[in-house]
Design an enzyme around this catalytic site. Structure first.
Site, PDB file in Angstrom:
ATOM      1  N   HIS A 314      -4.866 -20.197  -5.795  1.00 53.35           N
ATOM      2  CA  HIS A 314      -5.213 -21.879  -6.046  1.00 53.35           C
ATOM      3  C   HIS A 314      -6.766 -22.054  -5.686  1.00 53.35           C
ATOM      4  CE1 HIS A 314      -5.009 -26.064  -6.316  1.00 53.35           C
ATOM      5  NE2 HIS A 314      -4.011 -26.057  -6.783  1.00 53.35           N
ATOM      6  N   ASP A 372       3.408 -23.359 -10.105  1.00 55.42           N
ATOM      7  CA  ASP A 372       3.842 -22.863 -11.227  1.00 55.42           C
ATOM      8  C   ASP A 372       5.083 -21.243 -11.039  1.00 55.42           C
ATOM      9  OD1 ASP A 372       2.721 -24.589 -12.990  1.00 55.42           O
ATOM     10  OD2 ASP A 372       0.694 -23.712 -12.668  1.00 55.42           O
TER      11      ASP A 372
HETATM   12  N1  ACO Z   1      -3.811 -12.456  -8.976  1.00 53.73           N
HETATM   13  C1  ACO Z   1      -4.612 -11.590  -8.802  1.00 53.73           C
HETATM   14  N2  ACO Z   1      -5.700 -11.817  -8.014  1.00 53.73           N
HETATM   15  C2  ACO Z   1      -6.288 -13.119  -7.980  1.00 53.73           C
HETATM   16  C3  ACO Z   1      -5.232 -14.258  -8.340  1.00 53.73           C
HETATM   17  C4  ACO Z   1      -4.195 -13.769  -8.886  1.00 53.73           C
HETATM   18  N3  ACO Z   1      -3.302 -14.822  -9.452  1.00 53.73           N
HETATM   19  N4  ACO Z   1      -6.013 -15.443  -8.069  1.00 53.73           N
HETATM   20  C5  ACO Z   1      -7.350 -15.105  -7.556  1.00 53.73           C
HETATM   21  N5  ACO Z   1      -7.230 -13.847  -7.507  1.00 53.73           N
HETATM   22  C6  ACO Z   1      -8.299 -13.192  -6.786  1.00 53.73           C
HETATM   23  C7  ACO Z   1      -9.599 -12.862  -7.879  1.00 53.73           C
HETATM   24  O1  ACO Z   1      -9.592 -11.718  -8.587  1.00 53.73           O
HETATM   25  C8  ACO Z   1     -10.943 -12.741  -6.833  1.00 53.73           C
HETATM   26  O2  ACO Z   1     -10.735 -11.581  -6.359  1.00 53.73           O
HETATM   27  P1  ACO Z   1     -12.536 -11.116  -5.768  1.00 53.73           P
HETATM   28  O3  ACO Z   1     -12.851 -11.925  -4.755  1.00 53.73           O
HETATM   29  O4  ACO Z   1     -12.032  -9.575  -5.587  1.00 53.73           O
HETATM   30  O5  ACO Z   1     -13.062 -11.009  -7.039  1.00 53.73           O
HETATM   31  C9  ACO Z   1     -10.115 -13.869  -5.721  1.00 53.73           C
HETATM   32  O6  ACO Z   1      -8.933 -13.735  -5.800  1.00 53.73           O
HETATM   33  C10 ACO Z   1     -10.850 -15.291  -6.066  1.00 53.73           C
HETATM   34  O7  ACO Z   1     -10.294 -15.637  -7.221  1.00 53.73           O
HETATM   35  P2  ACO Z   1     -11.293 -16.753  -8.008  1.00 53.73           P
HETATM   36  O8  ACO Z   1     -10.770 -16.417  -9.681  1.00 53.73           O
HETATM   37  O9  ACO Z   1     -12.548 -16.865  -7.700  1.00 53.73           O
HETATM   38  O10 ACO Z   1     -10.510 -18.097  -7.448  1.00 53.73           O
HETATM   39  P3  ACO Z   1     -10.608 -19.543  -8.333  1.00 53.73           P
HETATM   40  O11 ACO Z   1     -10.524 -20.433  -7.314  1.00 53.73           O
HETATM   41  O12 ACO Z   1     -11.534 -19.624  -9.226  1.00 53.73           O
HETATM   42  O13 ACO Z   1      -9.127 -19.628  -9.209  1.00 53.73           O
HETATM   43  C11 ACO Z   1      -7.135 -19.624 -10.035  1.00 53.73           C
HETATM   44  C12 ACO Z   1      -7.970 -20.108  -8.922  1.00 53.73           C
HETATM   45  C13 ACO Z   1      -7.510 -20.078 -11.420  1.00 53.73           C
HETATM   46  C14 ACO Z   1      -5.718 -20.590  -9.883  1.00 53.73           C
HETATM   47  C15 ACO Z   1      -6.607 -18.488  -9.851  1.00 53.73           C
HETATM   48  O14 ACO Z   1      -6.137 -17.996  -8.456  1.00 53.73           O
HETATM   49  C16 ACO Z   1      -5.621 -17.849 -10.928  1.00 53.73           C
HETATM   50  O15 ACO Z   1      -6.072 -17.342 -11.800  1.00 53.73           O
HETATM   51  N6  ACO Z   1      -4.204 -17.637 -10.689  1.00 53.73           N
HETATM   52  C17 ACO Z   1      -3.407 -17.463 -11.734  1.00 53.73           C
HETATM   53  C18 ACO Z   1      -3.141 -18.576 -12.858  1.00 53.73           C
HETATM   54  C19 ACO Z   1      -2.458 -19.601 -12.193  1.00 53.73           C
HETATM   55  O16 ACO Z   1      -1.150 -19.563 -11.430  1.00 53.73           O
HETATM   56  N7  ACO Z   1      -2.705 -21.026 -12.256  1.00 53.73           N
HETATM   57  C20 ACO Z   1      -2.424 -22.068 -11.695  1.00 53.73           C
HETATM   58  C21 ACO Z   1      -2.960 -22.720 -10.832  1.00 53.73           C
HETATM   59  S1  ACO Z   1      -2.111 -24.080 -10.340  1.00 53.73           S
HETATM   60  C22 ACO Z   1      -2.183 -25.202 -11.251  1.00 53.73           C
HETATM   61  O17 ACO Z   1      -3.106 -25.365 -12.186  1.00 53.73           O
HETATM   62  C23 ACO Z   1      -1.218 -26.276 -11.484  1.00 53.73           C
END
Ligand code: ACO
Length: 438
Positions: A314, A372
């Site tokens: 998140h 989720d």
């Molecule tokens: N699985 C694997 N790796 C992940 C995940 C994940 N679900 N989420 C983040 N990471 C990793 C990224 O690859 C990144 O790694 P790095 O530093 O080596 O490049 C690091 O964690 C940071 O991730 P970002 O994408 O920069 O984080 P951001 O804050 O932009 O994204 C998000 C947040 C979009 C929710 C992300 O965690 C994600 O895509 N999760 C999966 C989708 C999801 O469950 N969304 C629902 C969110 S809650 C809602 O909207 C109701």
């Protein structure tokens, strides 16, 4: 709580290295949470903008609605902890709280519920919109279209500067979304549309419109109704997330609120946001068995693979999402009520969570289950198809979106949202006639 954020005398001084250009910027404090630097005069004073893709470090507005402490895993609606609201409140009570700032007293509660439930019907002409969609259309596509189309019915008479008209418009949106959502579902399975029954109340009426058929009596199951009520409360608002920010940005131009909420629905649809509940369940189905978890996690960690553990991570929570904790408990209640003793999906989710929470990749990035992760398991156990999961999210979040939109319109400092950019394209150059191009 009428506190307004204001400078408290603290400042930050920024100097452009190698020049004598300096700017002193005020620091603003809210009631709780980190202070913010007011950068509005930065460009005037230094000739530079700030750069923050994804707005991870930018407060885009002042708000009194929802507060999140991502490090502590805290979520408050108007100051009330989400755990207390989920346990003790009703969805419409929470809607009143988000919209008007306080829990209603007994008279206000009755009036509010009556007011919302009076608006559940759709104009008969809207019914015809559904026939224009392919039978297999994703219900989120139908939601975007039909909610946007409400503009065509109310736009001309809507003066967004009139508080009374804003109130009616909020009531219409909150009341009509369940009807549109249920009809999108009925359309996809070829069943007749079920008209709302206002005497049932908000959540039961929604379950009724989703599940009843004209040929049989339908009784709403009280355990499932309570679970859905809680699910709606948990999804009602979440401060400046992608879809709420989309609603605010659309609203900042003065666009009508029906169009703004349709924009919010479009933003919610993506798998990184509200679409994650559908994606998380699909992911569990694809993994299939606990034995396949190590290979799946290997793929997630492979940068070239683009696989993500859906329902994990998140932007704000760097600790367990408090909504996920509540839903995990709710999951067991719903499965027990539905007579599902062993749900392989739930077993797999629990195992996946356990392994991920002890894996250095997830630990070092502070990735925890979000709302989720368990949401889809509950909705599936209730008999809902996966394509409807994000639609339900949109129904619940409409309350948050319209509260955010109302706050925006009523904010005297509001002006059109218009971010700047750092341009890295070609500098000015002269037009090249076609025959002179290489
Ligand atoms: N699985 C694997 N790796 C992940 C995940 C994940 N679900 N989420 C983040 N990471 C990793 C990224 O690859 C990144 O790694 P790095 O530093 O080596 O490049 C690091 O964690 C940071 O991730 P970002 O994408 O920069 O984080 P951001 O804050 O932009 O994204 C998000 C947040 C979009 C929710 C992300 O965690 C994600 O895509 N999760 C999966 C989708 C999801 O469950 N969304 C629902 C969110 S809650 C809602 O909207 C109701």
């Amino acid at each position: 709580m009428n506190a307004t954020a204001k400078p408290d005398g603290k400042t930050i001084t920024v100097t452009v290295e190698g020049t004598n250009k300096t700017a002193t910027l005020p620091i603003i404090s809210g009631t709780v949470g980190p202070d913010v630097v007011d950068i509005r005069k930065l460009y005037d004073q230094l000739g530079v903008f700030t750069y923050d893709p994804g707005f991870g470090a930018t407060a885009s507005c002042e708000s009194k609605i929802t507060y999140i402490d991502g490090d502590a895993g805290v979520l408050l609606y108007r100051g009330y902890p989400i755990e207390q609201l989920a346990e003790q409140s009703s969805f419409l009570e929470v809607a009143h709280l988000l919209l008007w700032g306080d829990l209603p007293n007994a008279t206000q509660k009755k009036d509010f519920e009556l007011g919302i439930m009076r608006h559940t019907m759709l104009h008969e002409q809207i019914r015809r919109f559904f026939d224009g969609f392919r039978r297999d259309a994703h219900p989120m596509a139908i939601m975007c279209g039909v909610v946007g189309a409400l503009s065509a019915f109310y736009h001309d008479s809507l003066n967004i500067n009139d508080p009374e008209q804003r109130r009616i418009c909020a009531f219409r949106l909150i009341a009509k979304l369940p009807t549109i959502a249920a009809w999108a579902y009925k359309y996809s399975i070829g069943q007749p549309f079920i008209y709302p029954r206002n005497d049932l109340g908000y959540v039961d009426n929604f379950l009724y419109m989703m599940n009843a058929v004209p040929a049989e009596d339908y009784k709403v199951n009280p355990v499932l109704s309570r679970a859905m009520e809680r699910w709606f409360i948990l999804h009602a608002d979440h401060e400046q997330n992608a879809s709420s920010s989309t609603v605010r940005l659309a609203g900042s131009s003065g666009a009508n609120p029906f169009a703004c909420i349709a924009a919010g629905i479009a933003s919610l649809w993506g798998p990184a946001h509200g679409g994650a509940n559908e994606a998380a369940l699909k992911m569990l189905a694809d993994i299939g068995h606990v034995d396949n978890v190590p290979q799946f996690l290997h793929d997630v960690k492979d940068k070239n693979n683009h696989t993500r553990l859906m329902g994990f991570g998140h932007r704000v929570y760097k600790n367990y999402d408090p909504r996920a904790k509540i839903l995990q408990g709710s999951c067991h209640e719903v499965l027990a009520e539905m007579g599902i003793k062993d749900d392989p999906m739930l077993d797999l989710a629990v195992e996946l969570e356990k392994i991920a929470l002890s894996d250095p990749y997830f630990v070092s990035r502070k990735l925890y289950p979000n709302v989720d992760f368990y949401s889809g398991i509950i909705l599936k156990a209730m008999g809902l198809p996966t394509s409807m999961f994000t639609v339900l999210f949109a129904v619940a979040r409409t309350v948050g979106w319209i509260s955010q939109w109302k706050e925006l319109i009523e904010d005297p400092s509001q002006r059109i949202g218009r971010p700047r950019q750092i341009y890295t394209g070609a500098p000015a150059r002269d037009y090249v006639p076609l025959d002179a191009r290489g």
